[in-house]
Design a protein around this motif. Sequence first.
Motif: not given
Length: 653
Positions: A530-558
């Motif tokens: 739903h938001d960046r906080a949910q992503s960073l709680a699972l993948f804290p290492g993605a913070q720099e890229l999410y911040t640079a890309g101004e990403v909040e909500a995100s999703a991925a399917v195989p």
Amino acid sequence: MSPTWDGVPAGPLPSSPAPSPQEAARASLRELAAEAAGVGTYVLHLPHRELVADDRVLELSGLDRESFTGRPEDIYAHMHPEDVADVIAQVEHTLSTGEPYSCEYRVITPSGRTRWTAARGRVVTDESGTTTALLGALYDVSAIRADFALSTQILETMSAAFYSLDHDWRFTYVNAPAEALIGRTRQETVGQVVWDLFPAARDSDIEATYRAAATSGEPTTLEAYYPEPLNAWYEIRAWPSAEGLSVFFLDITARRSAQDAVDHSTRTLVAISEIATALANAQDVTDLVTVMAERGLVALGADGGSVAVPDPVDPTHLLSYITANFGESARADFARLPLDAALPVTVAASTGERVLLADQGACEAFSAHLVAANLAAGCQAWASMPLRAGNQVIGVLTAGWKQAQVFPAEQLDLLDTYAAQCAQALQRMNAREAERVSAAQQAALVAVARALGEADDEDGVLTVFAAHSSSLLHADGSALCLREAGGTHVQVVTTDAYTSEVRSRLQRLPVDFPLPAVHTAVSGIPFFHHDRAQSLALFPGAQELYTAGEVEASAAVPLRTHAQLLGCLSVSFTRPRRWPPADRDLLEAFATLIAQALGRVQAHEAERAASAQVARFSETLQRSMLTEPPQPDHLQLAVRYSPAAAQAEVGGD
């Protein structure tokens, strides 16, 4: 000089000279008339207060000639004790002022009966103006009093209020029910002018009706409201009479209130029916707010309102559609509201419970944010009603009032009814919108499938992906993460929504890179955050890229084919958003089309590679079967091979 009094036969004073024959005749006629009428005459001589009375006066006073001494005290001795003081006061007032004497009092007869007697009189003066006597008459009014008492008893015992007015608009009588209704005793009322005691009746329908009855001589009826302190509705019937005006009136406030309630209920039912019809024709939330402003608020008696719905792409906010009568400033300031704002609408949306604030004090106790809203909208009372579809809150209806409210049960029932209508209308709109969006998405998927069917290679697939991913999903950015054959890295193809720096950093990543999309590409496990906080709680290492890309909500399917996991399709948004099932299905359908296209391209490329390998093998085999040609003297021989099949190089000359 003989004393005179208009209309009252007095007889000659005892001290007068002997009358002439003509005077004696006139005196005899007066005496006969007085005797016939039962009227007695008297003279009180001054200054010694010697009372001369005829036999009728003595009879009416309970005396006889033998017991009468010629003093006024003889008369007073037979009066009712409660009346003596008033009679003496009236006599003294007449003697001192010269005004006419008029009094009614009770006499106790020797038999013990009570007789009502009326006394009238005028003063007699000499040439110097000095009062020399009080000349008067006495008569029995017991029968009149009895009739009056009976009338009074009837008036006092009847339930209707009654009062009478004389020709100068002064109260002459007020019965007990009238005292109760007008809030004044008869002692406060009798003798007073009606317009002075009740100034609000001046220049009103009441005054016009009274004057019309007095002028025409015809009875009149009206229903009228009198403001504070009475604050009541009255049914008034006015009858003119020789004495003035008789007025009967009833307090019909309860009846009027009941009728007003019935009329209000009828108007409300008609309004609700018309609102239901109008809401059925509403195409979007803007139409719904228009119906509410033009019809609903009238039925609710409100001065403005709004309909708020969840932001479809941001679960933390509401979109508020506000009626125009609150002003452009309020509409702009409160068009989009965070759910944690301290406002009735957000609390109703979060809790699913209605919020009622009756006045400015309640608003001030609620929050400073609401006080600011009051200033912007000009209201001090609010009701926010959740709009439900089953157990889900799909919106909030808010009504505002400039005046303080009480919120009685009838008003709350009306609010609940109107909220239910709005909820049904909003539910229909949502269903229609979902159908429209679904049809548009299906058409878009068909277009994507056709475009992918024409792609001959991986670059063609990526071109179709770049062209349709953002418009189909309304995403701010999208990417394909494709696994390399060696299994150690993934190649990332992004749309132009990301900056060149971000695209460069994402181009090739190791499979253990701490990015949710890489994890999905390697594991095949989808995610919907739903938001960046949910992503960073699972993948804290993605913070720099999410911040640079101004990403909040995100999703991925195989991206899967029957044989293998190719990678994943990823989308991102610059604001938090929900992931309803329809959006997840759309993303997975798009990923399936991409995966099928990539699988087909990869299969074609593998087929072409295999065909080339077979061709090379066949040619080598064919050439190995050729022998060296003979080489005779003086002749050079050369052999050339022409294959019969273009692909396998089999056969030929």
